[in-house]
Design a protein around this motif. Structure first.
Motif, PDB file in Angstrom:
ATOM      1  N   THR A 182      -9.535   8.995   1.661  1.00 32.24           N
ATOM      2  CA  THR A 182      -8.673  10.141   1.971  1.00 32.24           C
ATOM      3  C   THR A 182      -7.379   9.694   2.649  1.00 32.24           C
ATOM      4  OG1 THR A 182     -10.641  11.542   2.221  1.00 32.24           O
ATOM      5  CG2 THR A 182      -8.589  12.338   3.197  1.00 32.24           C
ATOM      6  N   LEU A 183      -7.513   8.813   3.616  1.00 31.86           N
ATOM      7  CA  LEU A 183      -6.319   8.344   4.322  1.00 31.86           C
ATOM      8  C   LEU A 183      -5.408   7.509   3.425  1.00 31.86           C
ATOM      9  CD1 LEU A 183      -7.876   7.358   7.770  1.00 31.86           C
ATOM     10  CD2 LEU A 183      -6.598   9.428   7.181  1.00 31.86           C
ATOM     11  N   GLU A 184      -5.984   6.904   2.390  1.00 30.45           N
ATOM     12  CA  GLU A 184      -5.198   6.044   1.516  1.00 30.45           C
ATOM     13  C   GLU A 184      -4.406   6.840   0.489  1.00 30.45           C
ATOM     14  OE1 GLU A 184      -4.455   3.225  -1.814  1.00 30.45           O
ATOM     15  OE2 GLU A 184      -5.795   4.981  -1.854  1.00 30.45           O
ATOM     16  N   GLU A 185      -4.755   8.140   0.297  1.00 38.02           N
ATOM     17  CA  GLU A 185      -4.080   8.961  -0.703  1.00 38.02           C
ATOM     18  C   GLU A 185      -2.590   9.117  -0.381  1.00 38.02           C
ATOM     19  OE1 GLU A 185      -6.149  11.223  -3.541  1.00 38.02           O
ATOM     20  OE2 GLU A 185      -6.170   9.040  -3.314  1.00 38.02           O
ATOM     21  N   GLY A 186      -2.250   9.349   0.897  1.00 35.47           N
ATOM     22  CA  GLY A 186      -0.855   9.555   1.279  1.00 35.47           C
ATOM     23  C   GLY A 186       0.024   8.357   0.970  1.00 35.47           C
ATOM     24  N   ALA A 242       0.532   7.939  -2.752  1.00 30.08           N
ATOM     25  CA  ALA A 242       1.464   8.911  -3.323  1.00 30.08           C
ATOM     26  C   ALA A 242       2.908   8.539  -3.007  1.00 30.08           C
ATOM     27  CB  ALA A 242       1.133  10.318  -2.783  1.00 30.08           C
ATOM     28  N   GLN A 243       3.144   8.007  -1.822  1.00 31.59           N
ATOM     29  CA  GLN A 243       4.500   7.573  -1.468  1.00 31.59           C
ATOM     30  C   GLN A 243       4.973   6.456  -2.385  1.00 31.59           C
ATOM     31  OE1 GLN A 243       6.485   8.920   0.940  1.00 31.59           O
ATOM     32  NE2 GLN A 243       4.905  10.468   1.370  1.00 31.59           N
ATOM     33  N   ARG A 244       4.109   5.498  -2.655  1.00 35.78           N
ATOM     34  CA  ARG A 244       4.494   4.377  -3.522  1.00 35.78           C
ATOM     35  C   ARG A 244       4.755   4.856  -4.943  1.00 35.78           C
ATOM     36  NH1 ARG A 244       0.123   1.979  -0.830  1.00 35.78           N
ATOM     37  NH2 ARG A 244      -1.177   2.194  -2.719  1.00 35.78           N
ATOM     38  N   VAL A 245       3.867   5.709  -5.465  1.00 37.41           N
ATOM     39  CA  VAL A 245       4.056   6.218  -6.824  1.00 37.41           C
ATOM     40  C   VAL A 245       5.328   7.064  -6.904  1.00 37.41           C
ATOM     41  CG1 VAL A 245       3.075   7.738  -8.584  1.00 37.41           C
ATOM     42  CG2 VAL A 245       1.608   6.140  -7.359  1.00 37.41           C
ATOM     43  N   GLY A 246       5.607   7.848  -5.869  1.00 36.05           N
ATOM     44  CA  GLY A 246       6.831   8.655  -5.870  1.00 36.05           C
ATOM     45  C   GLY A 246       8.076   7.794  -5.949  1.00 36.05           C
ATOM     46  N   ASP A 271      -0.132  16.881  -3.932  1.00 36.64           N
ATOM     47  CA  ASP A 271       0.752  17.509  -2.944  1.00 36.64           C
ATOM     48  C   ASP A 271       1.708  16.479  -2.343  1.00 36.64           C
ATOM     49  OD1 ASP A 271      -0.552  19.850  -3.432  1.00 36.64           O
ATOM     50  OD2 ASP A 271      -1.856  19.742  -1.670  1.00 36.64           O
ATOM     51  N   SER A 272       1.165  15.314  -1.976  1.00 39.71           N
ATOM     52  CA  SER A 272       2.016  14.283  -1.382  1.00 39.71           C
ATOM     53  C   SER A 272       3.047  13.770  -2.385  1.00 39.71           C
ATOM     54  CB  SER A 272       1.162  13.128  -0.868  1.00 39.71           C
ATOM     55  OG  SER A 272       0.260  13.570   0.117  1.00 39.71           O
ATOM     56  N   LEU A 273       2.615  13.592  -3.649  1.00 40.23           N
ATOM     57  CA  LEU A 273       3.524  13.062  -4.677  1.00 40.23           C
ATOM     58  C   LEU A 273       4.648  14.046  -4.988  1.00 40.23           C
ATOM     59  CD1 LEU A 273       4.237  10.911  -6.765  1.00 40.23           C
ATOM     60  CD2 LEU A 273       2.618  12.015  -8.348  1.00 40.23           C
ATOM     61  N   VAL A 274       4.304  15.316  -5.192  1.00 41.25           N
ATOM     62  CA  VAL A 274       5.313  16.333  -5.504  1.00 41.25           C
ATOM     63  C   VAL A 274       6.304  16.471  -4.352  1.00 41.25           C
ATOM     64  CG1 VAL A 274       5.652  18.803  -5.880  1.00 41.25           C
ATOM     65  CG2 VAL A 274       3.853  17.580  -7.117  1.00 41.25           C
ATOM     66  N   LYS A 275       5.803  16.482  -3.140  1.00 44.27           N
ATOM     67  CA  LYS A 275       6.682  16.609  -1.983  1.00 44.27           C
ATOM     68  C   LYS A 275       7.646  15.434  -1.899  1.00 44.27           C
ATOM     69  CE  LYS A 275       6.580  17.023   3.044  1.00 44.27           C
ATOM     70  NZ  LYS A 275       5.702  17.100   4.255  1.00 44.27           N
ATOM     71  N   LYS A 316      10.363  15.602  -4.800  1.00 45.22           N
ATOM     72  CA  LYS A 316      11.380  16.627  -4.553  1.00 45.22           C
ATOM     73  C   LYS A 316      12.352  16.167  -3.483  1.00 45.22           C
ATOM     74  CE  LYS A 316       9.014  20.775  -6.153  1.00 45.22           C
ATOM     75  NZ  LYS A 316       8.588  22.151  -5.823  1.00 45.22           N
ATOM     76  N   GLU A 317      11.860  15.367  -2.528  1.00 37.00           N
ATOM     77  CA  GLU A 317      12.770  14.815  -1.534  1.00 37.00           C
ATOM     78  C   GLU A 317      13.738  13.823  -2.168  1.00 37.00           C
ATOM     79  OE1 GLU A 317      10.330  13.031   1.393  1.00 37.00           O
ATOM     80  OE2 GLU A 317       9.689  14.918   2.320  1.00 37.00           O
ATOM     81  N   LEU A 318      13.269  13.066  -3.151  1.00 34.01           N
ATOM     82  CA  LEU A 318      14.090  12.020  -3.762  1.00 34.01           C
ATOM     83  C   LEU A 318      14.945  12.535  -4.910  1.00 34.01           C
ATOM     84  CD1 LEU A 318      11.438   9.142  -3.812  1.00 34.01           C
ATOM     85  CD2 LEU A 318      13.358   9.371  -2.237  1.00 34.01           C
TER      86      LEU A 318
END
Length: 465
Positions: A28-32, A35-39, A96-100, A103-105
């Motif tokens: 669970t903690l690794e999901e964030g 997602a940042q790396r994939v984004g 959720d983390s990836l979409v967020k 959209k920031e980028l």
């Protein structure tokens, strides 16, 4: 459920729950961060695609798009108002983390889809001036498959179970050894020496138990030796008294007979003392634990084991009491199929049955009549008739159920018998030791049979090979 299995299940459940929870928490903690790396990768690919399309010549754009599809797995499509799109279907926390992040980028108006007009991919919208496009990316290149958590959980549970078994084994092994030693001590054998190493608490318990076993064994040996010595010393004056009674002319025949009977009774008690001491010394000399017969041997510890016909044996034991039977004071019912035999020491078996029958004759009278049942239940094992168990019951007043176990102890008698009936309290104790020597067991019951309401002695005999 034994302590071992309780400990095993408790430790196994604790370890499994802890490891599975830790695994789930890590995932669970690794999901964030994932997602940042994939984004960042997706945003970089979108920006590179936009820059390449803007800076390339018009006639080379088609070639550039083919190269992107071939090298990067990226497809570019024009965004049309009538496009059929399906929303993303990724793990909720990761999505959720990836979409967020995207959209920031890329901008707040960025759209996402998992399918565009039936074409599955990871679709992200971007614009070049006023035109809007879709960039389709192979999801397997950016979204690595999630580990098979079921297999990981099963592996973790398996490792936890093995660890719990080893831990429970280490903890419970000293307790199992102690329980085994207690069983040996309670059955009258010298217990195995317990290890006096390991945890200080267990080592101290084992050390004290070893010392207690040695003290009890020494006490039992001293008692048997003293009992045998006193019994032998008593027999000499008894013989002298009997001779003096026979030579005393001033005594009437009735007085001589009465005194002779009393001497005989004392002599019988002394004989039981000697027999008990002899059996006790033989058992102390035997190795701890019951001896298992080898193939082709009987369960008896004696070397004179023979095939004994039980019906003939009982007839021989009851013969001295024929006068009481003829006078209607004693009734013995024998239910023993002809040819029912057992391979054991005839001397030991005769002592066992004789002690049981004599005990029933001594204590089993009711209203002037002593009724005794001798019943053999054949064994269903083997090809030849063989005794499985023997019941010897009387119709006396019996004993309270709470005192049944105590009657198998040496010198144990009911308080009411001490003043009314002679005896040493060793008859059933000798039976218990002898039946154990030949590989059987004894159990006492009361009011077990309808017409025999007194004490019932159940002898379980070893099987004939």
């Amino acid at each position: 459920m034994s302590l071992f299995w309780r400990t095993f299940l408790l430790v196994s459940a604790l370890l499994s729950t802890t490891l599975v929870a830790a695994l789930f928490t890590f995932a669970t903690l690794e999901e964030g961060p994932r997602a940042q790396r994939v984004g960042l990768q997706v945003a970089s690919l979108v920006n590179l695609t936009r820059t390449a399309l803007v800076s390339s010549q018009t006639q080379r754009r088609v070639e550039l798009l083919d190269q992107l599809a071939r090298d990067e797995g990226a497809r570019v499509r024009l965004l049309e108002p009538g496009d059929r799109i399906e929303p993303l279907n990724i793990r909720p926390l990761f999505e959720d983390s990836l979409v967020k992040r995207l959209k920031e980028l890329l901008g707040a108006n960025t759209q996402f889809a998992s399918s565009l007009n039936g074409e599955a991919a990871f679709w992200v919208s971007f614009n070049i001036d006023v035109d809007e496009y879709w960039l389709g990316i192979d999801p397997t290149r950016l979204l690595p498959p999630r580990p098979n958590f079921l297999m990981l959980a099963l592996t973790v549970v398996g490792i936890a179970s093995i660890s719990a078994w080893l831990l429970s084994r280490i903890v419970n092994k000293p307790l199992q050894d102690l329980a085994k030693a207690v069983g040996q001590l309670s059955s009258g054998h010298q217990p195995d020496q317990l290890a006096e190493t390991g945890p200080s608490e267990l080592a101290d318990v084992n050390r004290k138990f070893n010392r207690m076993g040695k003290d009890l064994q020494a006490l039992e040996s001293d008692r048997s030796l003293a009992l045998a010595g006193i019994s032998h010393d008593i027999r000499t004056p008894l013989t002298r008294l009997r001779l003096e009674i026979e030579l005393a002319s001033q005594l009437s025949p009735a007085d001589q007979q009465s005194m002779s009977d009393e001497i005989d009774r004392i002599d019988q008690i002394v004989a039981q003392f000697i027999e008990y001491a002899r059996i006790d010394s033989m058992q102390n000399a035997m190795p701890s634990g019951p001896r298992k017969p080898l193939a082709g041997q009987t369960a008896s510890n004696d070397t004179d084991a023979t095939e004994v016909d039980l019906a003939a044996l009982v007839k021989r034991i009851v013969a001295p009491h024929q006068a009481a039977i003829d006078q209607g004071q004693l009734r013995v019912v024998v239910e023993c199929p002809p040819g029912n035999i057992i391979s054991a020491s005839q001397i030991d078996l005769e002592r066992i049955i004789s002690n049981c029958i004599n005990n029933a004759i001594r204590y089993g009278a009711r209203d002037g009549l002593t009724k005794i049942l001798f019943r053999v239940t054949p064994s269903s094992q083997g090809k030849t008739p063989s005794a499985g168990s023997i019941e010897i019951a009387d119709d006396g007043y019996g004993v309270p159920k709470a005192d049944l176990e105590r009657l198998l102890r040496p010198f144990a008698r009911m308080d009411s018998e001490r003043n009314t009936v002679g005896g040493s309290g060793l008859g059933l104790a000798i039976v218990e030791r002898l039946i154990r020597r030949i590989g059987g067991s004894v159990q006492l019951k009361t009011e077990a049979l309808p017409n025999y309401r007194g004490l019932c002695v159940v002898l379980t005999l070893p099987q004939r090979n």
